[in-house]
Design an enzyme around this catalytic site. Structure first.
Site, PDB file in Angstrom:
ATOM      1  N   TYR A  20       0.831  -1.216   0.000  1.00  0.00           N
ATOM      2  CA  TYR A  20       0.000   0.000   0.000  1.00  0.00           C
ATOM      3  C   TYR A  20       0.856   1.254   0.000  1.00  0.00           C
ATOM      4  O   TYR A  20       0.637   2.157   0.806  1.00  0.00           O
ATOM      5  CB  TYR A  20      -0.930   0.019   1.218  1.00  0.00           C
ATOM      6  CG  TYR A  20      -1.766  -1.223   1.365  1.00  0.00           C
ATOM      7  CD1 TYR A  20      -2.816  -1.473   0.485  1.00  0.00           C
ATOM      8  CD2 TYR A  20      -1.486  -2.153   2.350  1.00  0.00           C
ATOM      9  CE1 TYR A  20      -3.568  -2.620   0.598  1.00  0.00           C
ATOM     10  CE2 TYR A  20      -2.236  -3.307   2.470  1.00  0.00           C
ATOM     11  CZ  TYR A  20      -3.280  -3.535   1.595  1.00  0.00           C
ATOM     12  OH  TYR A  20      -4.023  -4.672   1.711  1.00  0.00           O
ATOM     13  N   TYR A 157     -12.320  -7.220   6.280  1.00  0.00           N
ATOM     14  CA  TYR A 157     -11.173  -7.260   5.373  1.00  0.00           C
ATOM     15  C   TYR A 157     -10.921  -8.719   4.991  1.00  0.00           C
ATOM     16  O   TYR A 157     -10.810  -9.574   5.861  1.00  0.00           O
ATOM     17  CB  TYR A 157      -9.908  -6.675   6.021  1.00  0.00           C
ATOM     18  CG  TYR A 157      -8.711  -6.830   5.108  1.00  0.00           C
ATOM     19  CD1 TYR A 157      -8.548  -5.985   4.004  1.00  0.00           C
ATOM     20  CD2 TYR A 157      -7.791  -7.872   5.290  1.00  0.00           C
ATOM     21  CE1 TYR A 157      -7.497  -6.168   3.134  1.00  0.00           C
ATOM     22  CE2 TYR A 157      -6.729  -8.057   4.413  1.00  0.00           C
ATOM     23  CZ  TYR A 157      -6.586  -7.195   3.334  1.00  0.00           C
ATOM     24  OH  TYR A 157      -5.552  -7.381   2.446  1.00  0.00           O
ATOM     25  N   ASP A 260     -13.664 -16.455   7.634  1.00  0.00           N
ATOM     26  CA  ASP A 260     -12.289 -16.099   7.266  1.00  0.00           C
ATOM     27  C   ASP A 260     -11.484 -16.012   8.561  1.00  0.00           C
ATOM     28  O   ASP A 260     -11.541 -15.011   9.275  1.00  0.00           O
ATOM     29  CB  ASP A 260     -12.303 -14.762   6.515  1.00  0.00           C
ATOM     30  CG  ASP A 260     -10.907 -14.284   6.134  1.00  0.00           C
ATOM     31  OD1 ASP A 260      -9.922 -14.861   6.636  1.00  0.00           O
ATOM     32  OD2 ASP A 260     -10.807 -13.327   5.341  1.00  0.00           O
ATOM     33  N   LYS A 289      -1.876 -16.761   7.247  1.00  0.00           N
ATOM     34  CA  LYS A 289      -1.012 -16.018   8.174  1.00  0.00           C
ATOM     35  C   LYS A 289      -0.148 -16.897   9.098  1.00  0.00           C
ATOM     36  O   LYS A 289       0.972 -17.200   8.750  1.00  0.00           O
ATOM     37  CB  LYS A 289      -1.845 -14.992   8.934  1.00  0.00           C
ATOM     38  CG  LYS A 289      -2.262 -13.839   7.993  1.00  0.00           C
ATOM     39  CD  LYS A 289      -2.673 -12.579   8.706  1.00  0.00           C
ATOM     40  CE  LYS A 289      -2.620 -11.382   7.796  1.00  0.00           C
ATOM     41  NZ  LYS A 289      -3.897 -10.987   7.198  1.00  0.00           N
TER      42      LYS A 289
HETATM   43  C1  LIG Z   1      -4.432 -10.926   5.862  1.00  0.00           C
HETATM   44  C2  LIG Z   1      -5.824 -11.341   5.633  1.00  0.00           C
HETATM   45  C3  LIG Z   1      -6.243 -11.813   4.373  1.00  0.00           C
HETATM   46  C4  LIG Z   1      -5.328 -11.829   3.158  1.00  0.00           C
HETATM   47  O1  LIG Z   1      -4.240 -12.672   3.319  1.00  0.00           O
HETATM   48  P1  LIG Z   1      -2.945 -12.492   2.377  1.00  0.00           P
HETATM   49  O2  LIG Z   1      -2.073 -13.622   2.748  1.00  0.00           O
HETATM   50  O3  LIG Z   1      -2.377 -11.149   2.742  1.00  0.00           O
HETATM   51  O4  LIG Z   1      -3.411 -12.538   0.978  1.00  0.00           O
HETATM   52  C5  LIG Z   1      -7.551 -12.225   4.242  1.00  0.00           C
HETATM   53  N1  LIG Z   1      -8.402 -12.203   5.289  1.00  0.00           N
HETATM   54  C6  LIG Z   1      -8.025 -11.772   6.505  1.00  0.00           C
HETATM   55  C7  LIG Z   1      -9.001 -11.801   7.623  1.00  0.00           C
HETATM   56  C8  LIG Z   1      -6.739 -11.323   6.727  1.00  0.00           C
HETATM   57  O5  LIG Z   1      -6.381 -10.864   7.925  1.00  0.00           O
END
Ligand SMILES: *Cc1c(COP(=O)(O)O)cnc(C)c1O
Length: 451
Positions: A20, A157, A260, A289
């Site tokens: 970013y 997000y 997610d 992550k």
């Molecule tokens: C970081 C994140 C993503 C995206 O993951 P990347 O490995 O950066 O593509 C998607 N959803 C959530 C909740 C996240 O924290």
């Protein structure tokens, strides 16, 4: 020697993009010279050195710390075997073991179908793309080809690829930059904050959501949310009961429920998965992550046996995705070692201990006038300001106090490695509080109170 560090950052500015950021940004950059345990050794553009605690765990990932001997050994062992092979038509032990581990640890509840099938992806955003594709393919295979939109909640997000951006918060996300390219999804209000929620406000929220879902049910494929903690959309913590409402709503309208857990997974919120706070099992879950303990990029999408077989028996006959580096053996081997460290359950006491330390240590930040709120969940601590954080100044101030943070918008937050000691947590919370106070206003002196 000083000249070399300056040279590196200059070379970076000439050639690289950062997250970013504009090209050649006029913003500070720090070279990482070494990383070990919870600490990074940084070198500034002026050649100054700073030993800092990584309060960010490299964006939620490095839960076991850097140069972790167990993870290092797993990577070396796999390196001596093979680093990568294609996953089309081939398989290998690290991937199979990882899938079994993920299925074993995934959220489960009596009477609810479990998550039994695993798709390995390269990054969190890709795992979200795959989850959304799978949901649409599921609806098509179930005779509902018009169900192609998603219901999400504001403040979310889910990643930076196009479909993922399309379910991020429509105002704070990147929707305005790509008009016409992002899917027209449906957004419900964000759930009430956990700290002030009551059974009545949760019920009101659920009723609102139910109205929105009912109005769009014929065109919705799935609901997608970050359970209990919205991360990069604003570090918003909401009651676990909301997940139960989402599950009921999904069942009522034939929608799939996607959690997610890319940020929340693997113990961060105090349960292995945030879904476990409510005993709710989604139909699809994304993790990433911390999956490899922050060593390599890897993510996964898990789904129920029913979703997997419905899509596989549909007209397409397959889940239509297959990355080149799918199931990378090196990444899978490190992920297995990282999940192996979690096996003995010690993380639970670590997260609780860190959470208590964050709560105590960040409480004084509330005395800074610029601070609107301080909140914690699991091993996550958040200082929310009334106005935007001066990111450059707060980052530099925190570094002077021996702490690496990466604030965004009006938030200075931390999710330390699980290996952080009590002293580390004290340093993080004191450093964050001091940085905010120094940059955004001092702690007002209160009469009759010891300093
Ligand atoms: C970081 C994140 C993503 C995206 O993951 P990347 O490995 O950066 O593509 C998607 N959803 C959530 C909740 C996240 O924290």
């Amino acid at each position: 020697m000083t000249g070399m560090a300056i040279g590196l950052i200059e070379r970076d500015r000439a050639r690289l993009w950062h997250p970013y950021a504009p090209a050649s940004p006029d913003l500070p950059l720090w070279e990482v010279e070494a990383a070990s345990g919870v600490r990074l050794r940084l070198r500034g553009e002026d050649g100054s050195r700073h030993d800092v605690i990584d309060a960010m765990s490299s964006w939620w990932a490095a839960i076991h710390g850097y140069r972790n001997p167990v993870l290092d050994a797993a990577a070396k062992r796999q390196l001596e075997s093979f680093s990568h092979v294609m996953f089309g038509g081939l398989t290998h032990a690290p991937a199979v073991e990882l899938a079994e581990r993920l299925v074993d640890m995934a959220p489960s509840a009596p009477g609810q179908p479990g998550l039994e099938r695993v798709f390995l992806a390269d990054s969190g955003s890709v795992a979200v793309e795959v989850a959304l594709k799978l949901a649409v393919q599921f609806q098509t295979a179930s005779g509902h080809p018009r169900r192609q939109r998603f219901l999400s909640i504001r403040g979310g997000y889910h990643g930076d690829t196009f479909a993922a951006m399309g379910v991020c918060d429509p105002v704070d996300g990147m929707h305005t930059a790509f008009p016409g390219l992002l899917a027209d999804n449906v957004f419900a209000p964000r759930p009430p904050a956990a700290a002030s929620a009551t059974p009545e406000t949760v019920q009101e929220w659920a009723a609102d959501l139910a109205d929105i879902a009912a109005a769009h049910s014929g065109e919705l494929a799935a609901i997608i949310v970050e359970p209990v903690l919205q991360g990069a959309g604003g570090m918003h913590i909401y009651p676990a009961e909301c997940l139960t409402a989402l599950r009921q709503l999904a069942d009522r309208h034939g929608l799939l429920l996607i959690f997610d857990e890319i940020a929340t997974g693997f113990g961060r919120t105090g349960e292995l998965f945030a879904a476990d706070h409510a005993g709710v099992v989604p139909d699809i879950m994304c993790v990433g992550k911390a999956l490899t303990g922050g060593y390599l990029t890897l993510a996964a999408m898990l789904c129920t046996a029913d979703v997997a077989s419905t899509v596989s028996n549909g007209k397409a006959g397959a889940l239509l995705h297959g990355p080149t580096f799918m199931g990378n053996p090196l990444a899978c081997a490190v992920a297995n070692a990282s999940l192996g460290i979690l096996d003995d359950g010690k993380w639970r006491a670590d997260v609780a201990r860190i959470g208590a330390g964050l709560e105590t240590g960040l409480a004084p930040a509330l005395d800074v006038e610029a601070v609107r709120d301080v909140r914690t969940i699991g091993a996550v601590g958040v200082i929310e300001l009334h106005d935007a954080v001066d990111v450059t100044a707060v980052t530099a101030a925190a570094i002077r106090h021996g702490v690496w943070v990466r604030p965004f918008r009006n938030l200075v937050y931390t999710m330390p490695p699980y290996t952080s000691t009590a002293a580390d947590i004290e340093q993080i919370t004191a450093g964050m509080t001091a940085a905010v106070a120094e940059v955004h206003g001092r702690v007002p002196a209160r009469s009759g109170e010891a300093a």
